[in-house]
Structure formats: structure tokens, C-alpha cells
Write an enzyme that holds these catalytic residues in place. Structure first.
Site, PDB file in Angstrom:
ATOM      1  N   ASP A 132       1.615   5.132 -13.381  1.00  0.00           N
ATOM      2  CA  ASP A 132       1.089   6.386 -12.856  1.00  0.00           C
ATOM      3  C   ASP A 132       0.660   7.335 -13.969  1.00  0.00           C
ATOM      4  O   ASP A 132       1.261   7.368 -15.048  1.00  0.00           O
ATOM      5  CB  ASP A 132       2.152   7.075 -11.987  1.00  0.00           C
ATOM      6  CG  ASP A 132       2.435   6.294 -10.727  1.00  0.00           C
ATOM      7  OD1 ASP A 132       1.474   5.986 -10.006  1.00  0.00           O
ATOM      8  OD2 ASP A 132       3.616   5.982 -10.460  1.00  0.00           O
ATOM      9  N   GLU A 192       1.371   5.570   2.243  1.00  0.00           N
ATOM     10  CA  GLU A 192       1.922   4.909   1.059  1.00  0.00           C
ATOM     11  C   GLU A 192       2.806   5.948   0.379  1.00  0.00           C
ATOM     12  O   GLU A 192       2.320   6.998  -0.064  1.00  0.00           O
ATOM     13  CB  GLU A 192       0.808   4.445   0.131  1.00  0.00           C
ATOM     14  CG  GLU A 192       1.279   3.530  -0.973  1.00  0.00           C
ATOM     15  CD  GLU A 192       1.689   2.150  -0.494  1.00  0.00           C
ATOM     16  OE1 GLU A 192       2.319   1.429  -1.267  1.00  0.00           O
ATOM     17  OE2 GLU A 192       1.381   1.782   0.658  1.00  0.00           O
ATOM     18  N   TYR A 237      -3.707  -4.547  -2.294  1.00  0.00           N
ATOM     19  CA  TYR A 237      -4.039  -3.350  -3.063  1.00  0.00           C
ATOM     20  C   TYR A 237      -5.040  -3.755  -4.146  1.00  0.00           C
ATOM     21  O   TYR A 237      -4.679  -4.366  -5.134  1.00  0.00           O
ATOM     22  CB  TYR A 237      -2.789  -2.759  -3.701  1.00  0.00           C
ATOM     23  CG  TYR A 237      -2.949  -1.337  -4.185  1.00  0.00           C
ATOM     24  CD1 TYR A 237      -3.969  -0.979  -5.062  1.00  0.00           C
ATOM     25  CD2 TYR A 237      -2.083  -0.335  -3.764  1.00  0.00           C
ATOM     26  CE1 TYR A 237      -4.121   0.322  -5.501  1.00  0.00           C
ATOM     27  CE2 TYR A 237      -2.213   0.981  -4.213  1.00  0.00           C
ATOM     28  CZ  TYR A 237      -3.235   1.296  -5.078  1.00  0.00           C
ATOM     29  OH  TYR A 237      -3.388   2.592  -5.523  1.00  0.00           O
TER      30      TYR A 237
END
Length: 269
Positions: free
Chosen positions: A60, A49, A175
């Protein structure tokens, strides 16, 4: 898209889960980035990934934000990233390669051109981190038409409608978030309920890989025990890169050792 199917089939036959490392492409520079990916593959990565650096990576945490900053400071562009991916694909013809991107990198131009370029470079899947599944339909159609698997995110509190959208549009893998919030290492991983994994399976969604906050072999084992087919590990890997920015040899050795330990945790004792 067949590479994911082959990977999951191979791992199931061996009684293993998938270890999927995440790194930011071009961090700390393009040449080092290629060496980093190679070290992770040598260590046992089943799939990759790879993030395209973006100036405002809202999903993030600080470790990955800093990595994106280093790559941008080194002059890395999406074009640079596709060149790195193409080199990885030339070295490793069978490993699934996924991209994690932010929507601005797609919509500032023609989405069709972005996905076509990704396919040409050898990308198997694309996850758009800041577009919720309810708005992903047009991009999923363009991706699928280009031969790219659209990856959908499932939060711990996903509704039945969300699960159905994932089953309808998702390809490659799903995911599954271990917790809400942004990426980053946690001392305790919030395990998803087995009921959620089962619901995804019953809905016909692609196999679930667990991500967010996974940083130890024990976390990987917990993910598999919860029913996930594997684990995605990002911040812990990027932290190793940050700690070894000036020592390429130690960086590669540390990454391979870490990857080997995480991969070992996917195997039945």
C-alpha cells in the site's frame, strides 16, 4: 461465494460493471468505520473490499498506510474488524464482502481459525496481499474449505503459469492490477491489455476486477472498456476520509457522492 456469482449475474443483466470500494476497517475509529461503509453502500457499492489494519502494509501507498496507522492508534485489532464486518453483514445480507489482509495476521495463529472466524462474521473472500500465487496453495485450500473465496492477484506481466494458477485456485473474482507498484492515485491509469483479460477468461478464471490507481469515473470506464467486469477503488476513497476526519456528516456525504459518481460510470450510456 454465491454472493459474487449473484452480483456478476445481476450486473450483466443490467449492462453494468461492478463498483467495489476499499477502506481500512477501524479508520479512524470503529464507530466511524461502520458509518463510512454504510455511506459507500448508500452511494452504490456493489461489493466491499475491507482491509484489516497492519503495521507494515508493503503493498500500500502512503494514503492507505496512514489509514492503517490511524486504526491501529485507535486500538483496532483483527477481532474489532470481525465485529465491524458482522455488523455490516447484519445490515446488508446480499452484498459481497471481501477482506484484504497481510499474511502475518493469518500465520501468527492457526490459519484454519482465521478463515473460520471470517466465515462466521459473514466474509465472502480473502485476498492475502503479500503471498504470491505460486505460494498460495495451502491457504487457498483452507479458505475454500471454510467457504471463503481465495482471491488471487494478476499483475500486468502475468505469465501463462500464473493465469493457470489463478484459474485453478481462484474463486469469487480475480484482482487484476492496472500497473505494478503500490496502491495510490495516479494521474494516468496504466490500462491492462484486453489480451490479458481474454486470457483469464479463456483459462476459466473468476471475473476480473481492475484495481490500483483508479480514482476517477473515466478510469472506471476505461477499466470496463478494457474488458474488466468492474473496478476496485481504494486510495481516492481513503483520501476523502483523511480530509474529513473531524466532520462525520461531511465525510458521509462526500463518500456517498463519490461512490454515486463512480457507480454511474459503470453503467452503459
Amino acid at each position: 461465494m454465491d454472493r459474487y456469482e449473484k452480483m456478476f449475474s445481476r450486473l450483466a443483466a443490467a449492462g453494468e460493471g461492478a463498483f467495489v470500494p476499499f477502506v481500512v476497517l477501524g479508520d479512524p475509529d470503529p464507530e466511524a468505520s461502520l458509518e463510512i461503509v454504510e455511506a459507500l453502500v448508500v452511494g452504490g457499492a456493489d461489493a466491499l473490499e475491507l482491509g484489516i489494519p497492519f503495521s507494515d502494509p508493503i503493498a500500500d501507498g502512503p494514503v492507505i498506510q496512514a489509514a492503517a496507522g490511524r486504526a491501529i492508534a485507535a486500538g483496532v485489532t483483527p477481532e474489532t474488524c470481525f465485529q465491524i464486518v458482522q455488523q455490516v453483514r447484519e445490515r446488508h445480507s446480499e452484498i459481497p464482502i471481501g477482506l484484504l489482509v497481510y499474511s502475518n495476521l493469518i500465520v501468527h495463529g492457526r490459519p484454519e481459525a482465521f478463515f473460520a472466524q471470517a466465515a462466521q462474521a459473514g466474509v465472502d473472500s480473502v485476498l492475502i496481499a503479500d503471498i504470491p500465487s505460486i505460494e498460495l496453495g495451502p491457504y487457498a485450500e483452507i479458505a475454500t474449505a471454510a467457504g471463503i473465496a481465495p482471491i488471487l492477484i494478476v499483475p500486468p506481466n502475468a505469465s501463462e503459469a500464473c493465469l493457470l494458477r489463478v484459474a485453478e485456485m481462484g474463486r469469487g473474482y480475480t484482482y487484476l492490477l492496472s500497473r505494478a507498484g503500490v496502491t495510490g492515485m495516479q494521474t494516468e491509469m496504466q490500462k491492462p491489455t484486453r489480451e490479458l483479460v481474454t486470457a483469464l477468461e479463456e483459462a476459466g478464471a473468476p471475473p476480473a476486477l481492475l484495481g490500483f490507481g483508479i480514482s476517477t469515473p473515466e478510469h472506471v470506464r476505461e477499466a470496463l472498456e478494457a474488458g474488466a467486469r468492474g473496478a476496485i477503488v481504494g486510495s481516492a476513497i481513503v483520501q476523502i476520509i483523511r480530509e474529513n476526519l473531524q466532520d462525520a456528516s461531511e465525510r458521509s456525504e462526500s463518500l456517498s457522492r463519490f461512490a454515486s459518481a463512480m457507480k454511474a460510470a459503470t453503467k452503459k450510456k
